[in-house]
Every structure is written in C-alpha cells, then in structure tokens.
Design a protein around this motif. Structure first.
Motif, mmCIF file in Angstrom:
data_model
loop_
_atom_site.group_PDB
_atom_site.id
_atom_site.type_symbol
_atom_site.label_atom_id
_atom_site.label_comp_id
_atom_site.label_asym_id
_atom_site.label_seq_id
_atom_site.Cartn_x
_atom_site.Cartn_y
_atom_site.Cartn_z
ATOM 1 N N ASP A 19 64.372 64.558 77.503
ATOM 2 C CA ASP A 19 65.220 65.652 77.975
ATOM 3 C C ASP A 19 64.966 66.901 77.131
ATOM 4 O OD1 ASP A 19 67.150 67.162 79.229
ATOM 5 O OD2 ASP A 19 68.816 66.341 78.062
ATOM 6 N N TRP A 21 63.166 69.714 78.695
ATOM 7 C CA TRP A 21 62.478 70.613 79.614
ATOM 8 C C TRP A 21 63.414 71.593 80.315
ATOM 9 C CZ3 TRP A 21 57.666 70.232 78.422
ATOM 10 C CH2 TRP A 21 57.164 68.997 77.979
ATOM 11 N N ASP A 23 63.968 73.910 83.844
ATOM 12 C CA ASP A 23 63.769 73.565 85.260
ATOM 13 C C ASP A 23 62.359 73.898 85.737
ATOM 14 O OD1 ASP A 23 66.355 72.652 85.417
ATOM 15 O OD2 ASP A 23 67.171 74.506 86.262
ATOM 16 N N ASN A 24 61.713 74.885 85.106
ATOM 17 C CA ASN A 24 60.372 75.282 85.551
ATOM 18 C C ASN A 24 59.267 74.434 84.920
ATOM 19 O OD1 ASN A 24 60.227 76.227 82.931
ATOM 20 N ND2 ASN A 24 60.154 78.397 83.469
#
Length: 440
Positions: A19, A21, A23-24
């Motif tokens: 976890d 990242w 959203d892109n």
C-alpha cells in the motif's frame, strides 16, 4: 497495466502489492514512510531491512531517497536508545499497547474531567484553500510537476477534528525525550500523541520503583511534541494545545514536555495564564495522575482556528515590513549569502538573523511582516503570527522540497511563492522573480 509510465510497473511483486501507491500508479512518499514505520512499530526489524533493500533496488529509489534515509535513521535511533536503556538499573522495559480506535463526540469540554476514560472528539468546519493550479500557473512545467509530486496539490479538508483523551491512573514515560508518552495503568497509550520514537516503537521504559512517589488528582497534558528540540514542533504542537485552556478549569496543573526555545513565559503572559500552573513532564516519572486529560496537536496542515489562536499571542501590525531570513550565521547558508542580503536590502527588506532574536522579538517581527522570504526550515512556524493575506516566499534546496508550509499558509489566505535553488548558491534573479509574483 496502462501504457502510461508508472513507478508501479517497475517493481517486484511484493512491492507492487504494498500500500504505497497513488491512484495513477506512482509512488506516494507518505505511504512509503507509513509502511516502513509500521514495521518499526511492531519491532519487525528484519522485515524493515528487507523492504528497505527492495525499495533501494528500484528505479524510483532516487525519488524517495529522503524517505528511505529518514526511515533508516529512525531505525538506528530506536535501536541505539533501546541498547542504552536496557543497561540502566533504575528503569525496566515494557511493551505499551495501542488503544482501540473507538471515540465519542463531545461539545463542551469544560466538564470533560467528569467523563469516563476514553477518546473524545469534536468537529470544526474549515475553509478549503486548495488552489494549486491557480497558485503555480506561471511556473515552469518541470517545476510544477515536481511540486505536484512532492504533495503541493494535496486537497485540504473542509473539516478539522479536535481530540481529547481522558486517562485514569496515568503513568508518564520519561526516560528519554524521544520516548515521552502517557499510558494508563494497564499500559495502553496513543502513539499519535507521543514523542518521535514513541510513535515508532511500542517499546518503552518505566521506573523500577513500583510504588509511586507522587499522586496528582488531575492534570492537563499539552500535546507531546513530536520532537521537542525542533522549534516548529514545540511551538505549533505542544504550546498550540493552550488554545483549549480557556475552556477548562483554571485551577488544574498544565503539563508540558520541554521549553528549549524559551517560549513558555511569553505565551503564558500573553494569555494571562498563571505560570505556576505549568509542570515539566520530566518531574513526573514516579507519579500517578488519577485523572489526566491529554490534548492533541492541531492538524499537521493547521486550520483557520490554529491561526485564530496564535493571533492572541501575536501583535497588531503597526508598521508593515519586509523581512529576509538570512543564513549567513549558519553552516547551511549559500556561498553568496552576503550578495543576496545586499540585493534584499535594495528591495527594501530588513535582514533578520533568527538565531539572534528572542521569542518575543520573533513574534513581533513576523506580526509586522507583509512579506517574508526565507529558506525552508522550522523557523517558518512563525508564519502563525503573520497577518491574513500577507506573503511568503520559501526557498528550497532541490533535494529537499516539502509542501508543509505552503499547505499551512492556505488557511491564512496567504500569497505563496517558492523558488528551487542550489543549496550552495542562490540565483538572485529567480528570487526577485518569486518576490515580484507576490505583488507586494
């Protein structure tokens, strides 16, 4: 996977499933820090080392270099102090436990000492001043993308939350200022309201003397500043908690962590608080507080109520001034600092050496400032005393760009500009351009 380039496409399966990242598909620096900190908290030093190694071997390693370096430094600090503490004969190691996340809403806090042990909150509305595209529309495309990646485009919440915790039979952990924490009699504590390393590790220490030497009926604990040797944390976190004092009974002792910057007497005087009410947390290592109220730090990016409180400490603006915070007396100053000072004087700026000023003088200087030009640093916490609508030009080293003071300045409706410089040499034309964009 999208054809667009993402950091996520270049990592191993373990990291791809972590976890960390946006959203892109690009890495979120804050999530990287959280993932590493969670491993430290549970004492999984092997897991920490494994994740660090994986991250260092990625193509994005340079982008998150600062976060990795800081995480390793935190790991080393924890292990160093644990090694020292375990040799001491007057303290013993304990493992603190996190409270559950249950909390209850409260409005009036004047009677909060009558409440049962637990976490309480109340919500405040706030104004949202998230205007990244407008504030940086005329920046170079490369610099604008850099600022966006560093978190300057973060959306600010339109609501802030104030928290309060009642602790029964509280014990204070004081063996080292980096491990300051308050727990209940069963060893539960809130790591979010603790010192820097107590946030990162449940390991702590308590006096071997099982019989407390002192009982205190009630006490108000100001927020435990993340790092009491840092001016920003001491001012905005610990002493910022005094904004609640006017709502609470006036005869209850107030516990603070450290006063390394000599701000307490001035603030107590400005707020008309009896100085004798204040107790240093270091004096409570063998005490039990039967009913303790823990106040929490303000939001990391502040809110309008934070500024309203510090306006009670600041002075009315009398003669608007322009100030440049020089680093010519610091080892971190640029090689052309004297040339920069001369150019600033030509533009009508007063040259200020913050290390030469008392706290009262800093408050006065920033209260009167219509514009401040300064390298990034903890001293910019003083924008808390600036007038609404004033301006800040922040100077960054390209290797260390942080959005914190930009985001905080939004709640004071300030004009903000920044310039990205070499740490060893400031481009004066770039500085002038940033100042001109402020329109002051």
């Amino acid at each position: 996977m999208s054809n667009l380039h993402t950091d996520r496409s270049e990592v191993c399966d373990i990291l791809r499933d972590s976890d960390i990242w946006l959203d892109n598909g690009n890495v979120d620096m804050f999530k990287v820090s959280n993932a590493l900190n969670n491993l430290l908290k549970i004492g999984n030093f092997d897991g920490f080392e494994h994740m660090i190694t994986l991250l260092k071997n990625t193509k994005m390693a340079e982008k998150i270099k600062f976060r990795l370096t800081r995480a390793e430094s935190q790991r080393d600090s924890i292990l160093h102090l644990i090694k020292i503490a375990d040799k001491a004969t007057d303290i013993e190691r304990i493992i603190l436990k996190p409270y559950d996340t249950k909390k209850s809403e409260v409005g009036f806090i004047g009677d909060i000492f009558n409440q049962a042990q637990g976490l309480y909150f109340r919500n405040n509305s706030s104004s949202q001043f998230s205007s990244f595209d407008d504030d940086f529309y005329n920046y170079k495309h490369e610099d604008k993308n850099t600022l966006r990646e560093k978190g300057f485009a973060k959306v600010l919440s339109d609501r802030s939350q104030e928290r309060f915790r009642i602790v029964d039979n509280a014990r204070v952990h004081t063996f080292n200022h980096n491990f300051y924490a308050v727990s209940d009699e069963n060893g539960f504590y809130d790591s979010s309201n603790a010192a820097r390393l107590a946030k990162l590790s449940h390991v702590n220490y308590i006096s071997v003397n099982k019989t407390p030497e002192k009982y205190i009926e009630k006490a108000i604990f100001l927020p435990i500043d993340h790092a009491c040797n840092n001016y920003y944390h001491a001012l905005s976190e610990c002493f910022g908690g005094l904004k609640f004092i006017s709502e609470l009974p006036s005869d209850i002792p107030i516990v603070y962590t450290e006063d390394r910057f000599d701000v307490l007497d001035f603030i107590a005087s400005r707020l008309c608080i009896d100085r004798n009410r204040f107790i240093s947390i270091k004096t409570l290592s063998n005490a039990v507080i039967e009913k303790a109220l823990q106040l929490y730090p303000c939001n990391f990016t502040w809110d309008k109520n934070t500024y309203l409180f510090f306006k009670q400490i600041s002075y009315p603006q009398t003669i608007p001034s322009k100030i440049y915070i020089s680093r010519s007396k610091s080892s971190r100053g640029p090689s052309n600092e004297l040339e920069v000072e001369n150019e600033m004087r030509n533009l009508g700026f007063d040259i200020v050496y913050a290390e030469d000023l008392t706290f009262a003088q800093q408050v006065l200087s920033f209260s009167n400032a219509s514009i401040v030009v300064s390298p990034h640093g903890a001293g910019l916490a003083n924008i808390l005393f600036m007038q609404k609508g004033s301006a800040l030009v922040e100077i960054f080293n390209r290797d260390y760009i942080q959005p914190d003071f930009y985001l905080r300045s939004r709640h004071n409706d300030m004009k903000y500009q920044c310039t990205i410089q070499s740490d060893s040499f400031f481009n004066i034309d770039d500085l002038k351009e940033a100042i001109a964009r402020c329109g002051i």
